[in-house]
Design a protein around this motif. Sequence first.
Motif, PDB file in Angstrom:
ATOM      1  N   GLU A  69      47.188  35.772  54.904  1.00  0.00           N
ATOM      2  CA  GLU A  69      45.940  35.015  54.811  1.00  0.00           C
ATOM      3  C   GLU A  69      44.860  35.811  54.084  1.00  0.00           C
ATOM      4  N   GLU A  70      44.790  37.112  54.391  1.00  0.00           N
ATOM      5  CA  GLU A  70      43.809  37.973  53.719  1.00  0.00           C
ATOM      6  C   GLU A  70      44.088  38.052  52.215  1.00  0.00           C
ATOM      7  N   VAL A  71      45.349  38.175  51.870  1.00  0.00           N
ATOM      8  CA  VAL A  71      45.731  38.267  50.456  1.00  0.00           C
ATOM      9  C   VAL A  71      45.361  36.987  49.724  1.00  0.00           C
ATOM     10  N   VAL A  72      45.693  35.845  50.300  1.00  0.00           N
ATOM     11  CA  VAL A  72      45.391  34.555  49.668  1.00  0.00           C
ATOM     12  C   VAL A  72      43.885  34.388  49.487  1.00  0.00           C
ATOM     13  N   ASN A  73      43.124  34.742  50.506  1.00  0.00           N
ATOM     14  CA  ASN A  73      41.661  34.615  50.420  1.00  0.00           C
ATOM     15  C   ASN A  73      41.085  35.494  49.317  1.00  0.00           C
ATOM     16  N   LEU A  74      41.584  36.727  49.236  1.00  0.00           N
ATOM     17  CA  LEU A  74      41.081  37.645  48.210  1.00  0.00           C
ATOM     18  C   LEU A  74      41.426  37.161  46.805  1.00  0.00           C
ATOM     19  N   LEU A  75      42.641  36.671  46.636  1.00  0.00           N
ATOM     20  CA  LEU A  75      43.045  36.182  45.318  1.00  0.00           C
ATOM     21  C   LEU A  75      42.261  34.938  44.919  1.00  0.00           C
ATOM     22  N   ALA A  76      42.047  34.051  45.891  1.00  0.00           N
ATOM     23  CA  ALA A  76      41.388  32.780  45.583  1.00  0.00           C
ATOM     24  C   ALA A  76      39.887  32.944  45.379  1.00  0.00           C
ATOM     25  N   LEU A  77      39.270  33.770  46.190  1.00  0.00           N
ATOM     26  CA  LEU A  77      37.816  33.865  46.172  1.00  0.00           C
ATOM     27  C   LEU A  77      37.281  34.956  45.249  1.00  0.00           C
ATOM     28  N   ARG A  78      38.052  36.025  45.078  1.00  0.00           N
ATOM     29  CA  ARG A  78      37.548  37.166  44.307  1.00  0.00           C
ATOM     30  C   ARG A  78      38.114  37.250  42.885  1.00  0.00           C
ATOM     31  N   GLN A  79      39.253  36.594  42.654  1.00  0.00           N
ATOM     32  CA  GLN A  79      39.893  36.638  41.338  1.00  0.00           C
ATOM     33  C   GLN A  79      39.951  38.078  40.799  1.00  0.00           C
ATOM     34  N   PRO A  80      40.622  38.957  41.538  1.00  0.00           N
ATOM     35  CA  PRO A  80      40.622  40.388  41.192  1.00  0.00           C
ATOM     36  C   PRO A  80      41.380  40.685  39.899  1.00  0.00           C
ATOM     37  N   VAL A  81      40.997  41.792  39.274  1.00  0.00           N
ATOM     38  CA  VAL A  81      41.686  42.274  38.076  1.00  0.00           C
ATOM     39  C   VAL A  81      41.880  43.780  38.214  1.00  0.00           C
ATOM     40  N   LEU A  87      46.097  46.684  43.963  1.00  0.00           N
ATOM     41  CA  LEU A  87      46.001  46.967  45.395  1.00  0.00           C
ATOM     42  C   LEU A  87      46.437  45.767  46.220  1.00  0.00           C
ATOM     43  N   ILE A  88      45.908  44.604  45.882  1.00  0.00           N
ATOM     44  CA  ILE A  88      46.230  43.404  46.664  1.00  0.00           C
ATOM     45  C   ILE A  88      47.706  43.053  46.546  1.00  0.00           C
ATOM     46  N   LEU A  89      48.256  43.126  45.332  1.00  0.00           N
ATOM     47  CA  LEU A  89      49.682  42.818  45.144  1.00  0.00           C
ATOM     48  C   LEU A  89      50.561  43.833  45.878  1.00  0.00           C
ATOM     49  N   SER A  90      50.183  45.103  45.821  1.00  0.00           N
ATOM     50  CA  SER A  90      50.961  46.145  46.500  1.00  0.00           C
ATOM     51  C   SER A  90      50.943  45.944  48.012  1.00  0.00           C
ATOM     52  N   MET A  91      49.771  45.570  48.551  1.00  0.00           N
ATOM     53  CA  MET A  91      49.676  45.318  49.988  1.00  0.00           C
ATOM     54  C   MET A  91      50.527  44.111  50.390  1.00  0.00           C
TER      55      MET A  91
END
Length: 239
Positions: A69-81, A87-91
């Motif tokens: 859930e944390e990963v999905v929220n970060l990807l959807a809301l923060r659009q990280p690069v 970091l998010i993908l590794s986690m």
Amino acid sequence: MTVSTEGHTVKRYDQQLGNLRSLVLEMGGLVEDQITRAVQALQDEDLVAAREVVARDHVVNGFDVRADEEVVNLLALRQPVGSDLRLILSMAKTVTDLERIGDEAEKIARMTARMYDGTNIPHAKLLRDVASMAKLAVAMLHGALDALARMDVATALAIAKGDDELDGEFQSSLRRLATFMMEDPRTIGHAIDAIFIIKALERIGDHSKNIAEYVVYLVKGKDVRHVKKEQLTMDDLDS
């Protein structure tokens, strides 16, 4: 007057990334404890302890769901690069491997309950390799999690290279169990259970190696999953 919220936004984002990492490390500690308890229950012939390991698997699964859930929220809301995305993908990948390690610990506990829940208990020789293999598997997982906590690429690379030792132990144990079954067919049932146990330990090593490889990717940005580790050096990662 306009008040800038950019600083607060960045701080909140960093906090979310830190929380995800802490959640994954907490899950890793739980999974490591599950393996230790499962192997100890096997060695002590402790059915109660084995069933407790099985019952606690739902806690591991709960961590899996929370982290996803944390990963999905970060990807959807923060659009990280860049490094944040790594970091998010590794986690996310680490959580998947930790959940599977938890499943292997549960499997060992279930095999323990099956082997000792009756009068026909297995001969000690069938389980002679479990202690040494478990020591290697737990050390690999602990090392991989430590490397993740400290972002230590050198340790991660050493863990990834160390999987061959556990694989060798597994193959040797498998040959011994095959010999026992041929010499005494009455051991076949328990020997098959023992094979499931040592295979579970071998798989724990594989998943721990995966986690170590994610650390290399996280820190260096290089995917080393399909690279021959014995030929890989820190200089290669820096080039």
